[in-house]
Design a protein around this motif. Structure first.
Motif, PDB file in Angstrom:
ATOM      1  N   MET A 702      73.546  72.179  49.627  1.00 18.77           N
ATOM      2  CA  MET A 702      74.370  71.082  49.121  1.00 18.77           C
ATOM      3  C   MET A 702      73.611  69.765  49.244  1.00 18.77           C
ATOM      4  N   ARG A 703      72.973  69.578  50.335  1.00 15.22           N
ATOM      5  CA  ARG A 703      72.278  68.307  50.563  1.00 15.22           C
ATOM      6  C   ARG A 703      71.083  68.150  49.627  1.00 15.22           C
ATOM      7  N   ARG A 704      70.380  69.255  49.330  1.00 13.62           N
ATOM      8  CA  ARG A 704      69.201  69.183  48.463  1.00 13.62           C
ATOM      9  C   ARG A 704      69.554  69.397  46.989  1.00 13.62           C
ATOM     10  N   ARG A 705      70.838  69.641  46.723  1.00 13.00           N
ATOM     11  CA  ARG A 705      71.296  69.928  45.349  1.00 13.00           C
ATOM     12  C   ARG A 705      70.514  71.101  44.755  1.00 13.00           C
ATOM     13  N   ALA A 706      70.396  72.140  45.544  1.00 17.21           N
ATOM     14  CA  ALA A 706      69.631  73.316  45.123  1.00 17.21           C
ATOM     15  C   ALA A 706      70.342  74.028  43.983  1.00 17.21           C
ATOM     16  N   GLN A 707      69.585  74.646  43.061  1.00 14.34           N
ATOM     17  CA  GLN A 707      70.131  75.419  41.951  1.00 14.34           C
ATOM     18  C   GLN A 707      69.231  76.616  41.693  1.00 14.34           C
ATOM     19  N   THR A 708      69.781  77.600  41.004  1.00 13.43           N
ATOM     20  CA  THR A 708      69.065  78.841  40.759  1.00 13.43           C
ATOM     21  C   THR A 708      67.882  78.595  39.836  1.00 13.43           C
ATOM     22  N   CYS A 709      66.785  79.278  40.103  1.00 10.02           N
ATOM     23  CA  CYS A 709      65.591  79.116  39.294  1.00 10.02           C
ATOM     24  C   CYS A 709      65.826  79.714  37.895  1.00 10.02           C
ATOM     25  N   ASP A 710      65.549  78.915  36.831  1.00 11.97           N
ATOM     26  CA  ASP A 710      65.748  79.391  35.460  1.00 11.97           C
ATOM     27  C   ASP A 710      64.440  79.765  34.785  1.00 11.97           C
ATOM     28  N   LEU A 711      63.333  79.740  35.526  1.00 10.62           N
ATOM     29  CA  LEU A 711      62.060  80.144  34.941  1.00 10.62           C
ATOM     30  C   LEU A 711      62.010  81.650  34.784  1.00 10.62           C
ATOM     31  N   LYS A 712      61.331  82.086  33.704  1.00  5.48           N
ATOM     32  CA  LYS A 712      61.131  83.514  33.480  1.00  5.48           C
ATOM     33  C   LYS A 712      59.738  83.731  32.950  1.00  5.48           C
ATOM     34  N   ALA A 713      59.321  84.934  32.947  1.00  5.37           N
ATOM     35  CA  ALA A 713      57.965  85.255  32.511  1.00  5.37           C
ATOM     36  C   ALA A 713      57.752  84.789  31.077  1.00  5.37           C
ATOM     37  N   GLY A 714      56.614  84.142  30.808  1.00  6.29           N
ATOM     38  CA  GLY A 714      56.269  83.643  29.490  1.00  6.29           C
ATOM     39  C   GLY A 714      56.517  82.171  29.317  1.00  6.29           C
ATOM     40  N   ASP A 715      57.322  81.570  30.208  1.00 12.14           N
ATOM     41  CA  ASP A 715      57.561  80.133  30.094  1.00 12.14           C
ATOM     42  C   ASP A 715      56.291  79.371  30.438  1.00 12.14           C
ATOM     43  N   LYS A 716      56.204  78.189  29.745  1.00 13.45           N
ATOM     44  CA  LYS A 716      55.056  77.338  30.018  1.00 13.45           C
ATOM     45  C   LYS A 716      55.478  76.199  30.939  1.00 13.45           C
ATOM     46  N   VAL A 717      54.595  75.888  31.892  1.00 13.94           N
ATOM     47  CA  VAL A 717      54.921  74.879  32.922  1.00 13.94           C
ATOM     48  C   VAL A 717      53.691  74.027  33.195  1.00 13.94           C
ATOM     49  N   TYR A 718      53.975  72.838  33.705  1.00 15.78           N
ATOM     50  CA  TYR A 718      52.921  72.003  34.255  1.00 15.78           C
ATOM     51  C   TYR A 718      52.905  72.187  35.785  1.00 15.78           C
ATOM     52  N   VAL A 719      51.726  72.170  36.361  1.00 16.08           N
ATOM     53  CA  VAL A 719      51.575  72.378  37.818  1.00 16.08           C
ATOM     54  C   VAL A 719      51.293  71.043  38.479  1.00 16.08           C
ATOM     55  N   ARG A 720      51.944  70.812  39.596  1.00 19.89           N
ATOM     56  CA  ARG A 720      51.801  69.546  40.316  1.00 19.89           C
ATOM     57  C   ARG A 720      50.371  69.408  40.842  1.00 19.89           C
ATOM     58  N   GLU A 721      49.821  68.187  40.662  1.00 16.92           N
ATOM     59  CA  GLU A 721      48.467  67.906  41.130  1.00 16.92           C
ATOM     60  C   GLU A 721      48.444  67.770  42.648  1.00 16.92           C
ATOM     61  N   GLY A 722      47.226  67.934  43.199  1.00 16.88           N
ATOM     62  CA  GLY A 722      47.058  67.685  44.624  1.00 16.88           C
ATOM     63  C   GLY A 722      46.979  66.199  44.908  1.00 16.88           C
ATOM     64  N   ASP A 723      46.487  65.853  46.090  1.00 13.79           N
ATOM     65  CA  ASP A 723      46.370  64.446  46.467  1.00 13.79           C
ATOM     66  C   ASP A 723      45.377  63.735  45.564  1.00 13.79           C
ATOM     67  N   GLY A 724      45.708  62.562  45.127  1.00 14.98           N
ATOM     68  CA  GLY A 724      44.830  61.758  44.298  1.00 14.98           C
ATOM     69  C   GLY A 724      45.054  60.297  44.576  1.00 14.98           C
ATOM     70  N   ASN A 725      44.599  59.441  43.636  1.00 15.83           N
ATOM     71  CA  ASN A 725      44.848  58.016  43.823  1.00 15.83           C
ATOM     72  C   ASN A 725      46.234  57.666  43.300  1.00 15.83           C
ATOM     73  N   LYS A 726      46.568  56.413  43.421  1.00 16.43           N
ATOM     74  CA  LYS A 726      47.911  55.981  43.070  1.00 16.43           C
ATOM     75  C   LYS A 726      48.192  56.092  41.578  1.00 16.43           C
ATOM     76  N   LEU A 727      47.154  56.093  40.726  1.00 13.87           N
ATOM     77  CA  LEU A 727      47.338  56.151  39.279  1.00 13.87           C
ATOM     78  C   LEU A 727      47.288  57.571  38.725  1.00 13.87           C
ATOM     79  N   THR A 728      47.095  58.560  39.591  1.00 17.26           N
ATOM     80  CA  THR A 728      47.044  59.947  39.146  1.00 17.26           C
ATOM     81  C   THR A 728      48.450  60.418  38.803  1.00 17.26           C
ATOM     82  N   SER A 729      48.584  61.141  37.687  1.00 14.61           N
ATOM     83  CA  SER A 729      49.900  61.656  37.276  1.00 14.61           C
ATOM     84  C   SER A 729      50.375  62.719  38.245  1.00 14.61           C
ATOM     85  N   ASN A 730      51.674  62.939  38.241  1.00 13.79           N
ATOM     86  CA  ASN A 730      52.246  63.902  39.186  1.00 13.79           C
ATOM     87  C   ASN A 730      51.859  65.323  38.853  1.00 13.79           C
TER      88      ASN A 730
END
Length: 785
Positions: A702-730
């Protein structure tokens, strides 16, 4: 010459001391002192040794052709050369390059001096005329002022003590006592006067500790009185071997004192004083033993004057006249001291304490080395008197005639009158007879009372046992209670006892099983191993569970450190049993056990059986380590494999594995077991755990507003970058394809490189359709490109 001196072998020729040279100057009236010019340089070096003295200068390398100052063996070599050169001269002594010539008359002095000068001239010895003194009644030599009356210290030493200020630190006090100790032999009550000052040294203060808070009026009076005494030093007389000699000795609860006195026509004269402090052990002696020790120490202290001379030994302790007499039977300690004096000729005499001038010396003296004992003389004396002697027939007949028992037996056989004292003989009445003055029992000689000890010693020569010695005697001699005397002698023989069989062990006492695990533990050190490491083995007496720690340091600090680590997991035991290693008997380890409320039991020294449990485990560990070395495996890995095996194997005594008794569960090892398939759940604990986890889940979702994962095989996603500078995209703009997902645990593949990543759902962003620009111009421009 520093490095060369380390390799040079010193000449075994000790330099003479003033105590050995003073007796030779006896009754001298005139003195001459000669000084050898540049002494060492008058002795030539052998060509083979000259290269050792090579030194560097600005003009090149040079070496000495003469004996130089700085060679470690130079003093004793030069002393030996001078002594050989002057051995043919009378009335002369020397100490390295200082030569003293003396005489009782002017004619005798001049004759001796002329002989010495002639010998020096023949040997091409040059003298330093500026330092030579001829025919004077008073001369300084080796720190002493020699006169016809005797010897005394030089005035410069006394002046230095007179000008000494009150010491302010322990180091200054030690310096003052060391300076006064140089002339303590001229002060009869030196030990008494220095006692208050030496009390400060016993406080064990630091060398630079201030004495102001400890310095009292008593110490100041002692300090000032000691300085006053040093200014009025009497002259000691010369020793004359022909004069009557007395040694006066006395002891106090803290020290020994002695005075050497000689008598001539002019009355007594004091030759020397001596004193020393008693050790802690000697202070616990009885007063009689202290007085006896004072006599023994005094004679050995003045050995150079007394050896081979008849003298009187004066004491103010009356019992010593008897104890040092020929018929005494003292205790073992005093008897050993009596044996030490057998090499001297003395008459012990009693003199009341009021007239004992050695009394003040004994109050307290300077610590000296332990008195040297002429061990060879003692051994020769004991061997001479302890050697068993043969008994001749003449001696047997003479002692038989004088023996009261044998005379009574003779009377009993003749008149049939048997006294109560010889009833033992009456039993063998029919076997007794007399032959040529000897009493016989059958074909055995009855030994008179006074000769029985000699016969027993002769029979024990070769150290036979009780049975063999009885058989040896029974075939030749007899007397009442002979067997008992044999048993007593053999049991009292020190040599037989020392090499004999030890006492039988007492019945074994088994240790009771403790009430619970980790109550009573034992530990021991095993090692050193070839790697220089040691094993600290700790075993629980209840479960036989074993802990082993590897260490290279075995100090008490390291042992306590290892135990703290073990106790942090297992808790403190009630008791620890260990041997008498220095680590386990130190004050630091005892304090550690006391702080942890642990009772420490140390085994009997040299009796490892008392800690048999850990000793048995050490044997098992050592066996595995030997196997490890044969198989050339890593020692620690083999040790861990052994501990896994040991703690998982039922013990032969308890029938259960150590881990089961210690942890209340079975260890899971490589061998298949029912614990892998058996469900033995604790339902109450499981229900409680499930209930609490469900409540936590609902609150967190409830506190994290968790919801069921809707991803399934074949979906396309972006992956979160690691540590970078302040101007690096998420997120990384490169699309990834979902290959597999299960409750947020997702496997994605990079479309460009084909690399597969594993990420949580929170690190992914789903691509929703294709991106379109809302500006038509921009869209057409992009289409052209």
């Amino acid at each position: 010459m520093r490095r060369a001196n380390q390799a040079i072998l010193r000449e075994n020729h000790p330099l003479p001391s003033m105590d050995h040279m003073l007796p030779k100057i006896n009754k001298a009236q005139l003195f001459s002192k000669l000084d050898i010019k540049q002494a060492f340089h008058q002795a030539e070096l052998h060509p083979n040794s000259r290269h050792l003295t090579t030194f560097i200068t600005s003009k090149g390398l040079y070496r000495y052709k003469r004996l130089m100052f700085g060679i470690s063996c130079a003093p004793e070599l030069f002393q030996k050369i001078d002594e050989k050169m002057l051995i043919q001269c009378e009335g002369v002594i020397n100490f390295i390059d200082d030569i003293l010539v003396y005489g009782r008359t002017e004619e005798e002095h001049d004759e001796r001096l002329g002989k010495v000068l002639e010998v020096l001239k023949q040997n091409n010895v040059l003298l330093n005329e500026n330092k030579c003194i001829y025919k004077v009644p008073k001369v300084s030599f080796l720190g002493h002022e020699l006169t016809p009356e005797g010897a005394r210290p030089l005035d410069k030493y006394i002046k230095s003590i007179e000008n000494f200020r009150v010491p302010k630190t322990i180091e200054e006090l030690q310096s003052f006592l060391g300076l006064t100790n140089y002339i303590n032999k001229w002060i009869p009550n030196f030990a008494t006067e220095t006692e208050p000052l030496k009390e400060l040294l016993r406080k064990k203060l630091g060398r630079n500790s201030s004495l102001e808070q400890y310095w009292t009026k008593v110490h100041d009076e002692s300090f000032q009185k000691l300085k006053a005494l040093l200014t009025n030093i009497q002259t000691l007389g010369y020793y004359d071997v022909n004069d009557k000699t007395e040694v006066i000795a006395d002891a106090s609860p803290v020290g020994l004192g002695a005075v050497l006195v000689q008598y001539d026509n002019n009355g007594p004269r004091i030759i020397a004083y001596g004193n020393r402090t008693l050790t802690d052990c000697e202070r616990r002696y009885s007063q009689t033993e202290k007085e006896a020790l004072a006599m023994v120490w005094a004679i050995e202290h003045f050995n150079v004057f007394l050896f081979g001379k008849q003298f009187d030994l004066i004491t103010d302790h009356k019992p010593l006249e008897i104890l040092f007499g020929p018929k005494s039977k003292p205790c073992a300690r005093i008897e050993r001291w009596v044996l030490r004096l057998m090499a001297y000729r003395y008459n012990i005499k009693y003199r009341s304490g009021k007239s004992n001038i050695a009394d003040s010396l004994s109050r307290l003296g300077q610590d000296t080395d332990k008195p040297k004992t002429n061990i060879q003389d003692h051994i020769q004396f004991i061997v001479h008197y302890a050697k068993p002697q043969a008994v001749s027939m003449k001696s047997l007949i003479e002692h038989s005639e004088d023996d009261p028992e044998i005379r009574s037996v003779k009377k009993g056989l003749a008149n049939n009158e048997w006294d109560e004292s010889i009833k033992t003989y009456k039993v063998f009445e029919n076997e007794l007879c007399f032959y040529n003055g000897l009493l016989l029992r059958g074909n055995r000689i009855v030994i008179p009372t006074k000769l029985r000890k000699i016969v027993l010693d002769a029979a024990h020569e070769g150290h036979p046992g009780i049975v063999a010695m009885k058989g040896r005697l029974r075939c030749k001699v007899w007397w009442p209670r002979m067997d008992k005397d044999v048993e007593t002698l053999v049991k009292c023989c020190k040599s037989c006892t020392l090499v004999g069989i030890p006492n039988l062990p007492v019945p074994m006492k088994r240790r009771e099983l403790p009430i619970a695990p980790w109550v009573d533990v034992a530990m021991d050190l095993l090692g050193p191993l070839p790697s220089g490491e040691y094993l600290l083995v700790i075993i629980d007496y209840y479960s036989r569970y074993k802990e082993v720690k590897v260490t290279k340091i075995i100090t008490s600090s390291q042992i306590t450190k290892l135990l703290r680590e073990v106790f942090s997991r297992q808790g403190y035991p009630s008791s620890i049993t260990a041997d008498n290693g220095r680590q386990f008997v130190s004050e630091e380890f005892r304090k550690f056990c006391q702080d942890c409320n642990i009772i420490l039991h140390n085994t009997v020294p040299y009796w490892p059986q008392q800690n048999g449990e850990v000793e048995r485990q050490n044997r098992d560990i050592l066996k595995r380590l030997k196997i490890c070395k044969l198989e050339k495996k890593d020692l620690k890995e083999c040790l861990w494999d052994y501990l896994m095996m040991y703690n998982s194997t039922p013990h032969s005594t308890t029938g259960k594995t150590p881990s089961e008794l210690f942890f209340k569960r079975q260890n899971r090892d490589k061998i298949p077991s029912m614990i892998d398939i058996t469900e033995n759940y604790d339902s109450e604990v499981r229900d409680k755990d499930k209930e609490q986890k469900q409540k936590g889940k609902e609150y967190a979702d409830m506190r994290r507003r968790a919801q069921t994962c809707d991803l399934k095989a074949g979906d396309k996603v972006y992956v979160r970058e690691g540590d970078g500078n302040k101007l690096t995209s998420n997120f990384n703009p490169t699309p990834h394809v979902v290959e597999q997902t299960q409750e947020g645990d997702t496997m994605v593949r990079n479309e460009e490189t084909g690399k597969v990543l594993r990420r949580n759902i929170m690190h992914l962003k789903k691509i929703e359709g294709e991106w379109r620009s809302i500006n038509p111009d921009t869209e057409n421009s992009e289409a052209d490109h």
